[in-house]
Design an enzyme around this catalytic site. Structure first.
Site, short mmCIF file in Angstrom:
data_model
loop_
_atom_site.label_atom_id
_atom_site.label_comp_id
_atom_site.label_asym_id
_atom_site.label_seq_id
_atom_site.Cartn_x
_atom_site.Cartn_y
_atom_site.Cartn_z
N LYS A 41 0.84 -1.21 0.00
CA LYS A 41 0.00 0.00 0.00
C LYS A 41 0.87 1.25 0.00
O LYS A 41 2.08 1.17 0.29
CB LYS A 41 -0.91 -0.02 1.23
CG LYS A 41 -0.17 0.01 2.56
CD LYS A 41 -1.11 -0.26 3.73
CE LYS A 41 -0.36 -0.27 5.05
NZ LYS A 41 -1.22 -0.64 6.18
N TYR A 270 14.31 31.37 4.89
CA TYR A 270 13.10 32.02 5.39
C TYR A 270 13.17 32.25 6.90
O TYR A 270 13.62 31.37 7.64
CB TYR A 270 11.87 31.15 5.11
CG TYR A 270 11.47 31.09 3.66
CD1 TYR A 270 11.13 32.24 2.96
CD2 TYR A 270 11.39 29.86 3.01
CE1 TYR A 270 10.74 32.16 1.62
CE2 TYR A 270 10.99 29.77 1.69
CZ TYR A 270 10.67 30.93 1.00
OH TYR A 270 10.28 30.85 -0.30
#
Ligand SMILES: *Cc1c(COP(=O)(O)O)cnc(C)c1O
Length: 376
Positions: A41, A270
């Protein structure tokens, strides 16, 4: 896609020999009569579902588990053979595709089974019935023998298996072990009652990775292994009853795009969260949080590997880029390869996940679809 394109910024490398090793290791601790159901999965936990499943097919693995219908269809459309079990919910409107693609649906509970029965499908739907023994996520309660036995009598489904899921099999704490043993006992008691009522319960399975490592003696038809098949543990420094020699099969790599000098007092990125306390040599790397490398690893002394040496991530990790301190690394240049997750201790998936306050299952399954996957 050509390798040069795949390796032009950030990518994943998959070592299939290690996958083979891990399968052999798992086989060595489960009973001979027990088969591996490979859990693929979430794009095989970020490893690339098709490449992984194809290789597993070659190794003789013929049982797969996925979370969703679309994952199962993707496997079939890529010619993966064998049984494919959908572990989760499929909307009733889409159940016909489970039949069309020859997949196996999990029965979530009595009501869901009834709803499927009422669809009046042209062909029987193949199913495994999930029994809830304490996880309390999906599954019909082990106590509802009456309702469970009715599911086995339904005309429009063909029951190929019955299973449960353990919720604390990774823990060796006494009360968790007691709870897990109770889950196992309740499951066996439940299926024995069903058998005595004439129900054909099909194949049985209980364990996922930690179920195998901590409760290796169970004699089930399948083990549903995910994370250890990929060669890693869910948590950093985990203790398990059985140790096996698994090897990580995934490496996360990216390219250095810029190398430059900055002066003491300059800041990086940032929010100017990193301030240089000396003149430094720094390198920008072409990978960011949109690729699944967690942003919360910013300014946490997180390491990457460049030319055999560790470098530290500094400043905030951006969406597509991050910056590392390479003051101590000689001869570093644009185009050099950086390893962000690999077999080395400081950059192991376990260590990186731990730093990011999660488990490797989450870290790897969230690696972005912008990363190309290269197998070798
Ligand atoms: C995801 C999943 C697994 C695999 O778990 P691992 O811990 O990765 O081995 C097994 N069974 C079920 C029901 C799952 O949802």
């Amino acid at each position: 896609m050509e390798k040069d394109i795949k390796k032009s910024r950030a990518w994943i490398e998959i070592n299939l020999d290690n996958l083979k090793n891990n399968i052999e290791q798992i086989k060595s601790i489960i009973p001979d009569s027990t088969k591996i159901m490979a859990v693929v999965k979430a794009n095989a936990y970020g490893h690339g579902i098709i490449e992984v499943a194809k290789y597993l097919n070659k190794l003789g693995i013929n049982d797969f588990a996925v979370a969703t219908l679309a994952e199962g269809i993707n496997l079939r459309e890529n010619n993966i053979t064998g049984n494919i079990l959908i572990l989760g919910y499929t909307d009733l409107k889409a159940i016909k595709y489970v039949v069309r693609y020859n997949l196996i649906q999990t029965i979530l509970d009595y009501e869901y089974a009834q709803e499927i029965e009422n669809l009046k499908l042209k062909e029987k739907l193949k199913v495994h019935i999930k029994i809830n023994t304490g996880m309390n996520r999906i599954g019909e309660s082990y106590k509802s023998i009456d309702n469970l036995s009715k599911i086995y009598q339904l005309k429009n489904i063909e029951v190929l298996g019955t299973y449960t899921h353990l919720c604390s099999s990774d823990s060796l704490k006494e009360d968790d072990v007691l709870f897990t043993r109770k889950q196992i006992e309740n499951f066996y008691n439940c299926i024995n009652s069903l058998k005595s009522l004439g129900c054909n319960i099909g194949k049985i399975h209980i364990q996922s990775s930690y179920g195998v490592l901590n409760y290796p003696d169970l004699k089930c038809d399948y083990v549903r292994t995910g994370i250890i098949m990929y060669g890693i543990y869910s948590n950093y420094k985990e203790y398990t009853k059985i140790k096996i020699d698994i090897k990580p099969i995934l490496s996360l790599k990216a390219t250095i795009t810029t190398v430059k000098e900055i002066d003491i007092g300059e800041t990086i990125g940032y929010g100017r969260t990193f301030i240089a306390d000396k003149n430094m040599k720094i390198a920008t790397v072409g990978i960011g949080y949109a690729d699944g490398y967690p942003r919360d690893l910013s300014n946490k002394n997180t390491k990457v590997l460049i030319n055999g040496k560790y470098a530290t991530i500094i400043g905030r990790i951006c969406m597509d880029q991050l910056v590392v301190d390479v003051s101590d690394i000689e001869n570093i240049k644009r185009g050099d390869t950086v390893t962000l997750i690999g077999k080395e201790q400081e950059i192991s998936a376990e260590k990186i996940a731990n730093k990011s306050e999660t488990i490797t299952n989450e870290l790897l399954s969230r690696l972005g679809n912008r990363l190309e996957i290269i197998t070798y």
